[in-house]
Design an enzyme around this catalytic site. Structure first.
Site, PDB file in Angstrom:
ATOM      1  N   LYS A  14       0.884  -1.320  -0.187  1.00 32.36           N
ATOM      2  CA  LYS A  14       0.162  -0.023   0.030  1.00 32.36           C
ATOM      3  C   LYS A  14       0.768   1.309   0.250  1.00 32.36           C
ATOM      4  O   LYS A  14       0.549   2.167  -0.753  1.00 32.36           O
ATOM      5  CB  LYS A  14      -0.856   0.187   1.318  1.00 32.36           C
ATOM      6  CG  LYS A  14      -1.989  -1.203   1.415  1.00 32.36           C
ATOM      7  CD  LYS A  14      -2.848  -0.662   2.630  1.00 32.36           C
ATOM      8  CE  LYS A  14      -2.242  -0.910   3.891  1.00 32.36           C
ATOM      9  NZ  LYS A  14      -1.824  -2.215   4.301  1.00 32.36           N
ATOM     10  N   ARG A  89      -9.889   0.763   8.923  1.00 28.48           N
ATOM     11  CA  ARG A  89      -9.607  -0.707   9.262  1.00 28.48           C
ATOM     12  C   ARG A  89     -10.654  -1.335   9.960  1.00 28.48           C
ATOM     13  O   ARG A  89     -10.416  -2.482  10.225  1.00 28.48           O
ATOM     14  CB  ARG A  89      -8.120  -0.455  10.070  1.00 28.48           C
ATOM     15  CG  ARG A  89      -7.012  -0.651   9.241  1.00 28.48           C
ATOM     16  CD  ARG A  89      -5.654  -0.473  10.160  1.00 28.48           C
ATOM     17  NE  ARG A  89      -4.411  -1.313   9.930  1.00 28.48           N
ATOM     18  CZ  ARG A  89      -3.519  -0.590   9.325  1.00 28.48           C
ATOM     19  NH1 ARG A  89      -3.583   0.591   9.119  1.00 28.48           N
ATOM     20  NH2 ARG A  89      -2.408  -1.212   9.081  1.00 28.48           N
ATOM     21  N   ARG A 128      11.596  -5.996   5.438  1.00 25.80           N
ATOM     22  CA  ARG A 128      11.487  -4.517   5.147  1.00 25.80           C
ATOM     23  C   ARG A 128      12.078  -3.788   5.975  1.00 25.80           C
ATOM     24  O   ARG A 128      12.435  -4.033   7.207  1.00 25.80           O
ATOM     25  CB  ARG A 128       9.653  -4.135   5.378  1.00 25.80           C
ATOM     26  CG  ARG A 128       9.727  -2.617   5.237  1.00 25.80           C
ATOM     27  CD  ARG A 128       8.299  -2.229   5.110  1.00 25.80           C
ATOM     28  NE  ARG A 128       7.277  -2.636   5.931  1.00 25.80           N
ATOM     29  CZ  ARG A 128       5.902  -2.155   5.944  1.00 25.80           C
ATOM     30  NH1 ARG A 128       5.464  -1.973   4.859  1.00 25.80           N
ATOM     31  NH2 ARG A 128       5.254  -2.506   7.031  1.00 25.80           N
ATOM     32  N   ARG A 161      10.933  -1.349  11.281  1.00 28.77           N
ATOM     33  CA  ARG A 161       9.881  -0.877  12.337  1.00 28.77           C
ATOM     34  C   ARG A 161       9.759  -1.818  13.338  1.00 28.77           C
ATOM     35  O   ARG A 161       9.841  -3.287  13.234  1.00 28.77           O
ATOM     36  CB  ARG A 161       8.607  -0.964  11.305  1.00 28.77           C
ATOM     37  CG  ARG A 161       8.513   0.357  10.575  1.00 28.77           C
ATOM     38  CD  ARG A 161       7.068   0.389   9.814  1.00 28.77           C
ATOM     39  NE  ARG A 161       6.024  -0.332  10.127  1.00 28.77           N
ATOM     40  CZ  ARG A 161       4.758  -0.170   9.555  1.00 28.77           C
ATOM     41  NH1 ARG A 161       4.702   0.317   8.455  1.00 28.77           N
ATOM     42  NH2 ARG A 161       3.675  -0.879   9.912  1.00 28.77           N
TER      43      ARG A 161
HETATM   44  P1  AMP Z   1       0.504   1.012   8.974  1.00 28.99           P
HETATM   45  O1  AMP Z   1       1.543   1.749   8.871  1.00 28.99           O
HETATM   46  O2  AMP Z   1      -0.576   1.272   8.036  1.00 28.99           O
HETATM   47  O3  AMP Z   1       0.788  -0.622   8.721  1.00 28.99           O
HETATM   48  O4  AMP Z   1       0.164   1.000  10.513  1.00 28.99           O
HETATM   49  C1  AMP Z   1       0.793   0.642  11.625  1.00 28.99           C
HETATM   50  C2  AMP Z   1      -0.076   0.403  12.865  1.00 28.99           C
HETATM   51  O5  AMP Z   1      -0.616   1.922  13.206  1.00 28.99           O
HETATM   52  C3  AMP Z   1      -1.063  -0.519  12.757  1.00 28.99           C
HETATM   53  O6  AMP Z   1      -0.595  -1.732  12.955  1.00 28.99           O
HETATM   54  C4  AMP Z   1      -1.932  -0.186  13.928  1.00 28.99           C
HETATM   55  O7  AMP Z   1      -1.250  -0.586  15.094  1.00 28.99           O
HETATM   56  C5  AMP Z   1      -1.941   1.657  13.729  1.00 28.99           C
HETATM   57  N1  AMP Z   1      -2.826   1.929  12.789  1.00 28.99           N
HETATM   58  C6  AMP Z   1      -2.649   2.510  11.522  1.00 28.99           C
HETATM   59  N2  AMP Z   1      -3.879   3.017  11.153  1.00 28.99           N
HETATM   60  C7  AMP Z   1      -4.916   2.431  12.020  1.00 28.99           C
HETATM   61  C8  AMP Z   1      -6.279   2.534  11.998  1.00 28.99           C
HETATM   62  N3  AMP Z   1      -6.944   2.907  10.901  1.00 28.99           N
HETATM   63  N4  AMP Z   1      -6.983   2.019  12.831  1.00 28.99           N
HETATM   64  C9  AMP Z   1      -6.188   1.556  14.098  1.00 28.99           C
HETATM   65  N5  AMP Z   1      -4.748   1.514  14.176  1.00 28.99           N
HETATM   66  C10 AMP Z   1      -4.266   1.992  13.002  1.00 28.99           C
END
Ligand code: AMP
Length: 215
Positions: A14, A89, A128, A161
């Site tokens: 993404k 999400r 990653r 990360r």
């Molecule tokens: P990402 O970078 O999109 O993989 O997001 C990393 C982490 O941020 C996720 O695993 C969640 O812990 C938190 N996070 C990001 N977006 C959301 C969301 N829409 N709702 C809840 N937690 C989120």
């Protein structure tokens, strides 16, 4: 107008596709994950709260996440389109987004789902690396930087990360299956969903551009 949601499990690509699309269409990239990581880096109260969920792979509570997106989507730079990456999400997030975007006249018109097999996700996520400074994504096997550990774009340090390990990934995948996957049906029923099967970045990008340039 392109008001886009980009969906898919962690590791689907993404972030990589988002960076290409926002540059092409000149729209803001709204990544809740990036916003939380920024808050963590700055040590704000939001960051402290978010870190307690994110680092071991759990979702941040809906009220916090929805509040953050509400504020961001209302800003002037979203008037001519936006790309949401990693939001919504959960069903309550999608419902809140629907109400909010109706209110401000910025309703979503594309939901792009990048479907990727689980075996692929584990190797992508665990290998990653991301630039600490600009966030550019790399992979220890598939997308190597020119100089080991250094970002090609800005010279920043490449790091892993805290949630990119197998243990946290399992929790993230479970959250995806239980809480996020039902959104596919939610958006399919509204006639907005377009699913693309997991492909290499090079194969997927032209297909996304073709879809979005059609409008
Ligand atoms: P990402 O970078 O999109 O993989 O997001 C990393 C982490 O941020 C996720 O695993 C969640 O812990 C938190 N996070 C990001 N977006 C959301 C969301 N829409 N709702 C809840 N937690 C989120």
């Amino acid at each position: 107008m392109l008001n886009i949601i980009l969906m898919g499990p962690p590791g689907a690509g993404k972030g990589t596709q988002a960076k290409i699309l926002i540059a092409k269409f000149n729209i803001p990239h709204i990544s809740t994950g990036d916003m939380f990581r920024e808050a963590i880096k700055e040590g704000t109260p939001l960051g402290k709260l978010a870190a307690s969920y994110i680092n071991d792979g759990h979702l941040v509570p809906d009220d916090v996440t929805i509040g953050l997106v509400k504020e961001r989507l209302s800003k002037d730079d979203c008037a001519n389109g936006y790309l949401l990456d990693g939001f919504p999400r959960t069903i309550p997030q999608a419902e809140a987004l629907e109400v909010l975007t109706k209110e401000i006249g910025r309703e979503v018109n594309y939901v792009i789902n990048i479907d990727t097999p689980k075996e692929e996700l584990v190797s992508r996520i665990c290998g990653r690396r991301v630039c600490k400074k600009c966030g550019a994504p790399y992979h220890i096997v598939n997308v190597k930087p020119k100089v080991d550990g250094v970002c090609d774009i800005c010279g920043g340090e490449l790091v892993q990360r805290p949630d990119d390990n197998e243990e946290a990934l399992n929790i993230r995948l479970e959250a995806y299956t239980k809480q996020t996957k039902p959104l596919l049906d939610f958006y399919a029923k509204k006639g907005l969903l377009k699913t693309f099967s997991g492909k290499s970045r090079e194969e997927l990008t032209p297909q996304l551009l073709e879809l979005l340039e059609g409008k």
